[in-house]
Design a protein around this motif. Structure first.
Motif, PDB file in Angstrom:
ATOM      1  N   LEU A 101       5.555   9.147  -6.563  1.00 29.69           N
ATOM      2  CA  LEU A 101       5.856   8.083  -5.611  1.00 29.69           C
ATOM      3  C   LEU A 101       4.620   7.245  -5.309  1.00 29.69           C
ATOM      4  O   LEU A 101       4.681   6.019  -5.222  1.00 29.69           O
ATOM      5  CB  LEU A 101       6.432   8.670  -4.324  1.00 29.69           C
ATOM      6  CG  LEU A 101       7.942   8.906  -4.301  1.00 29.69           C
ATOM      7  CD1 LEU A 101       8.342   9.670  -3.060  1.00 29.69           C
ATOM      8  CD2 LEU A 101       8.698   7.592  -4.382  1.00 29.69           C
ATOM      9  N   ILE A 102       3.490   7.906  -5.129  1.00 34.86           N
ATOM     10  CA  ILE A 102       2.249   7.174  -4.887  1.00 34.86           C
ATOM     11  C   ILE A 102       1.899   6.322  -6.112  1.00 34.86           C
ATOM     12  O   ILE A 102       1.452   5.178  -5.981  1.00 34.86           O
ATOM     13  CB  ILE A 102       1.110   8.138  -4.535  1.00 34.86           C
ATOM     14  CG1 ILE A 102       1.372   8.780  -3.167  1.00 34.86           C
ATOM     15  CG2 ILE A 102      -0.235   7.416  -4.516  1.00 34.86           C
ATOM     16  CD1 ILE A 102       0.394   9.866  -2.788  1.00 34.86           C
ATOM     17  N   ALA A 103       2.142   6.857  -7.305  1.00 36.01           N
ATOM     18  CA  ALA A 103       1.892   6.084  -8.525  1.00 36.01           C
ATOM     19  C   ALA A 103       2.789   4.866  -8.604  1.00 36.01           C
ATOM     20  O   ALA A 103       2.424   3.847  -9.200  1.00 36.01           O
ATOM     21  CB  ALA A 103       2.099   6.967  -9.754  1.00 36.01           C
ATOM     22  N   ALA A 104       3.974   4.932  -7.976  1.00 38.98           N
ATOM     23  CA  ALA A 104       4.891   3.795  -8.000  1.00 38.98           C
ATOM     24  C   ALA A 104       4.439   2.661  -7.101  1.00 38.98           C
ATOM     25  O   ALA A 104       5.070   1.607  -7.069  1.00 38.98           O
ATOM     26  CB  ALA A 104       6.294   4.247  -7.588  1.00 38.98           C
ATOM     27  N   SER A 105       3.333   2.852  -6.378  1.00 37.80           N
ATOM     28  CA  SER A 105       2.780   1.773  -5.553  1.00 37.80           C
ATOM     29  C   SER A 105       1.901   0.827  -6.368  1.00 37.80           C
ATOM     30  O   SER A 105       1.180   0.003  -5.798  1.00 37.80           O
ATOM     31  CB  SER A 105       1.952   2.358  -4.400  1.00 37.80           C
ATOM     32  OG  SER A 105       0.778   2.986  -4.896  1.00 37.80           O
ATOM     33  N   MET A 106       1.970   0.950  -7.671  1.00 39.50           N
ATOM     34  CA  MET A 106       1.095   0.169  -8.549  1.00 39.50           C
ATOM     35  C   MET A 106       1.058  -1.327  -8.250  1.00 39.50           C
ATOM     36  O   MET A 106      -0.003  -1.962  -8.384  1.00 39.50           O
ATOM     37  CB  MET A 106       1.518   0.400 -10.007  1.00 39.50           C
ATOM     38  CG  MET A 106       0.641  -0.273 -11.031  1.00 39.50           C
ATOM     39  SD  MET A 106      -1.080   0.317 -10.955  1.00 39.50           S
ATOM     40  CE  MET A 106      -0.857   1.980 -11.570  1.00 39.50           C
ATOM     41  N   ALA A 128       4.868 -10.008  -0.193  1.00 40.55           N
ATOM     42  CA  ALA A 128       5.925  -9.302   0.539  1.00 40.55           C
ATOM     43  C   ALA A 128       6.305  -8.008  -0.174  1.00 40.55           C
ATOM     44  O   ALA A 128       6.495  -6.958   0.458  1.00 40.55           O
ATOM     45  CB  ALA A 128       7.145 -10.205   0.690  1.00 40.55           C
ATOM     46  N   GLY A 129       6.394  -8.077  -1.476  1.00 41.36           N
ATOM     47  CA  GLY A 129       6.700  -6.875  -2.239  1.00 41.36           C
ATOM     48  C   GLY A 129       5.610  -5.829  -2.126  1.00 41.36           C
ATOM     49  O   GLY A 129       5.881  -4.624  -2.061  1.00 41.36           O
ATOM     50  N   ALA A 130       4.347  -6.286  -2.101  1.00 45.02           N
ATOM     51  CA  ALA A 130       3.235  -5.352  -1.968  1.00 45.02           C
ATOM     52  C   ALA A 130       3.275  -4.637  -0.625  1.00 45.02           C
ATOM     53  O   ALA A 130       2.991  -3.439  -0.535  1.00 45.02           O
ATOM     54  CB  ALA A 130       1.911  -6.100  -2.126  1.00 45.02           C
ATOM     55  N   VAL A 163      -6.694   7.049  -5.732  1.00 45.01           N
ATOM     56  CA  VAL A 163      -7.824   6.611  -6.553  1.00 45.01           C
ATOM     57  C   VAL A 163      -7.387   6.431  -8.003  1.00 45.01           C
ATOM     58  O   VAL A 163      -7.760   5.465  -8.675  1.00 45.01           O
ATOM     59  CB  VAL A 163      -8.985   7.615  -6.451  1.00 45.01           C
ATOM     60  CG1 VAL A 163     -10.114   7.235  -7.404  1.00 45.01           C
ATOM     61  CG2 VAL A 163      -9.516   7.686  -5.024  1.00 45.01           C
ATOM     62  N   ALA A 164      -6.573   7.360  -8.491  1.00 43.23           N
ATOM     63  CA  ALA A 164      -6.098   7.280  -9.875  1.00 43.23           C
ATOM     64  C   ALA A 164      -5.308   5.998 -10.114  1.00 43.23           C
ATOM     65  O   ALA A 164      -5.485   5.330 -11.136  1.00 43.23           O
ATOM     66  CB  ALA A 164      -5.239   8.504 -10.196  1.00 43.23           C
ATOM     67  N   VAL A 165      -4.435   5.639  -9.162  1.00 41.09           N
ATOM     68  CA  VAL A 165      -3.615   4.431  -9.323  1.00 41.09           C
ATOM     69  C   VAL A 165      -4.494   3.189  -9.311  1.00 41.09           C
ATOM     70  O   VAL A 165      -4.273   2.240 -10.076  1.00 41.09           O
ATOM     71  CB  VAL A 165      -2.554   4.369  -8.214  1.00 41.09           C
ATOM     72  CG1 VAL A 165      -1.802   3.051  -8.270  1.00 41.09           C
ATOM     73  CG2 VAL A 165      -1.565   5.518  -8.364  1.00 41.09           C
ATOM     74  N   ALA A 166      -5.510   3.165  -8.459  1.00 43.60           N
ATOM     75  CA  ALA A 166      -6.422   2.021  -8.427  1.00 43.60           C
ATOM     76  C   ALA A 166      -7.150   1.869  -9.764  1.00 43.60           C
ATOM     77  O   ALA A 166      -7.302   0.748 -10.281  1.00 43.60           O
ATOM     78  CB  ALA A 166      -7.425   2.192  -7.288  1.00 43.60           C
ATOM     79  N   PHE A 288      10.981   5.810  -1.878  1.00 40.74           N
ATOM     80  CA  PHE A 288      11.361   5.263  -3.181  1.00 40.74           C
ATOM     81  C   PHE A 288      12.116   3.944  -3.018  1.00 40.74           C
ATOM     82  O   PHE A 288      11.892   2.984  -3.763  1.00 40.74           O
ATOM     83  CB  PHE A 288      12.221   6.273  -3.934  1.00 40.74           C
ATOM     84  CG  PHE A 288      12.709   5.776  -5.262  1.00 40.74           C
ATOM     85  CD1 PHE A 288      11.828   5.635  -6.323  1.00 40.74           C
ATOM     86  CD2 PHE A 288      14.034   5.442  -5.465  1.00 40.74           C
ATOM     87  CE1 PHE A 288      12.263   5.176  -7.552  1.00 40.74           C
ATOM     88  CE2 PHE A 288      14.483   4.975  -6.687  1.00 40.74           C
ATOM     89  CZ  PHE A 288      13.596   4.851  -7.736  1.00 40.74           C
ATOM     90  N   ALA A 289      13.000   3.873  -2.022  1.00 44.40           N
ATOM     91  CA  ALA A 289      13.746   2.641  -1.772  1.00 44.40           C
ATOM     92  C   ALA A 289      12.805   1.501  -1.403  1.00 44.40           C
ATOM     93  O   ALA A 289      12.980   0.358  -1.852  1.00 44.40           O
ATOM     94  CB  ALA A 289      14.768   2.870  -0.662  1.00 44.40           C
ATOM     95  N   LEU A 290      11.799   1.792  -0.589  1.00 39.77           N
ATOM     96  CA  LEU A 290      10.839   0.766  -0.200  1.00 39.77           C
ATOM     97  C   LEU A 290      10.043   0.270  -1.411  1.00 39.77           C
ATOM     98  O   LEU A 290       9.804  -0.930  -1.570  1.00 39.77           O
ATOM     99  CB  LEU A 290       9.895   1.305   0.873  1.00 39.77           C
ATOM    100  CG  LEU A 290      10.464   1.413   2.289  1.00 39.77           C
ATOM    101  CD1 LEU A 290       9.509   2.195   3.178  1.00 39.77           C
ATOM    102  CD2 LEU A 290      10.712   0.026   2.871  1.00 39.77           C
ATOM    103  N   ILE A 291       9.627   1.195  -2.252  1.00 39.11           N
ATOM    104  CA  ILE A 291       8.818   0.826  -3.415  1.00 39.11           C
ATOM    105  C   ILE A 291       9.643  -0.016  -4.388  1.00 39.11           C
ATOM    106  O   ILE A 291       9.181  -1.045  -4.916  1.00 39.11           O
ATOM    107  CB  ILE A 291       8.258   2.080  -4.098  1.00 39.11           C
ATOM    108  CG1 ILE A 291       7.222   2.747  -3.193  1.00 39.11           C
ATOM    109  CG2 ILE A 291       7.638   1.737  -5.442  1.00 39.11           C
ATOM    110  CD1 ILE A 291       6.760   4.102  -3.674  1.00 39.11           C
ATOM    111  N   VAL A 292      10.877   0.386  -4.637  1.00 41.45           N
ATOM    112  CA  VAL A 292      11.746  -0.395  -5.531  1.00 41.45           C
ATOM    113  C   VAL A 292      12.030  -1.766  -4.933  1.00 41.45           C
ATOM    114  O   VAL A 292      11.988  -2.784  -5.631  1.00 41.45           O
ATOM    115  CB  VAL A 292      13.051   0.367  -5.801  1.00 41.45           C
ATOM    116  CG1 VAL A 292      14.050  -0.529  -6.545  1.00 41.45           C
ATOM    117  CG2 VAL A 292      12.777   1.619  -6.617  1.00 41.45           C
TER     118      VAL A 292
END
Length: 301
Positions: A101-106, A128-130, A163-166, A288-292
């Motif tokens: 889920l954290i990775a889905a914040s890409m 807005a999406g971010a 950190v990994a996602v960044a 997950f809904a928020l990220i999508v």
């Protein structure tokens, strides 16, 4: 004109998130059996050996790789060396659901890297999406509890994954903005092998540091499940997933493919419930809904 999404392409773009979700679950299962940085080294070493018969030409002396070695040192360090090592470290204390889920914040990190490094000004829809995606990450980190959020008690694995996602965002921008276009003509196996070879240098240094931290050596609890898990992360989650993703993106473009990447947390939740006895919580679904929603909003024109 947007290319049509065929059933074959949809299948390719669904296989990759499924295999990457499995990578997170297998990484969690390996906790206690294989040290995380050693696992990353073994994963990519095996992947390189399997890929060598296909992509060996890129390693020839005087070949097109060596004038670009500095670039591939960075690509290998960010993609193979850093991201995957940090993901396995994250799984020591976090869950596969949280990690994916954290990775889905890409999108948040992609916009930030583009603005800071390439002066790519984000559109209002992207901002807005971010925000929506970032709210999803906060919801995961807080475990759905306002009190937890106020106390700012982050699990170390959550921080490793952020950190990994960044770093993955930096890696992705390097791929999107190559110094020249000649590498695009390489066979996919050559381009991936070039990254793995230099990534193995970083992974070896990291695994060596891990060994020193454990008194000069590390122990791997070899067993049939451990060997099977290693084969999975090296072959399925690395070579097969990367190949399917590349073919899918080439067919329909990254904009449509980005929606499929967010299937990873869904698959991770299902696999965790089936294999680890870690059923998803309400805040996982909400996050997950928020990220999508963030990705949908950011992609609208």
């Amino acid at each position: 004109m947007t290319p049509a999404l065929t059933r074959k392409t949809a299948l390719l773009l669904t296989v990759s998130p499924l295999l990457w979700a499995g990578n997170a679950v297998v990484g969690r299962l390996m906790v206690g059996a294989v040290p995380p940085l050693t696992l990353n080294l073994l994963r990519w070493l095996l992947a390189a050996l399997v890929l060598l018969p296909l992509g060996w030409r890129v390693l020839r002396i005087g070949g097109p790789l060596w004038p670009r070695w500095r670039r591939f040192v960075l690509l290998g360090g960010l993609g193979v060396g850093s991201y995957n090592s940090l993901q396995y470290l994250a799984l020591q204390t976090s869950t596969p659901i949280n990690v994916t889920l954290i990775a889905a914040s890409m999108p948040v990190w992609m916009l930030a890297a583009g603005a800071l490094l390439h002066r790519e000004r984000p559109r209002p829809q992207q901002l807005a999406g971010a925000v929506l995606s970032l709210l999803g990450v906060v919801l995961v980190i807080s475990r759905g509890s306002w009190d937890t959020l106020m106390q700012v008690r982050l699990v170390p694995g959550d921080l490793y994954m952020l950190v990994a996602v960044a770093l993955w965002a930096l890696y992705s921008w390097m791929l999107a903005r190559p110094s020249d276009d000649s590498a695009r003509e390489w066979h996919w196996s050559e381009f991936l092998l070039a990254q793995i070879v230099f990534g193995l240098m970083w992974s070896t240094l990291a695994a060596g540091g891990e060994a020193l931290a454990h008194g000069g050596s590390v122990e791997v609890a070899w067993s049939l499940p451990v060997a099977g898990g290693l084969l999975y992360v090296a072959l399925a989650a690395s070579l097969v997933a990367y190949r399917c993703w590349g073919m899918g993106v080439a067919a329909v473009g990254p904009a449509i493919a980005a929606f499929f990447s967010n299937l990873t947390p869904v698959f991770a939740a299902l696999l965790s419930a089936a294999l680890l006895g870690e059923p998803p919580q309400w805040f996982h679904g909400a996050a997950f809904a928020l990220i999508v929603a963030g990705i949908v909003v950011s992609s609208r024109r």
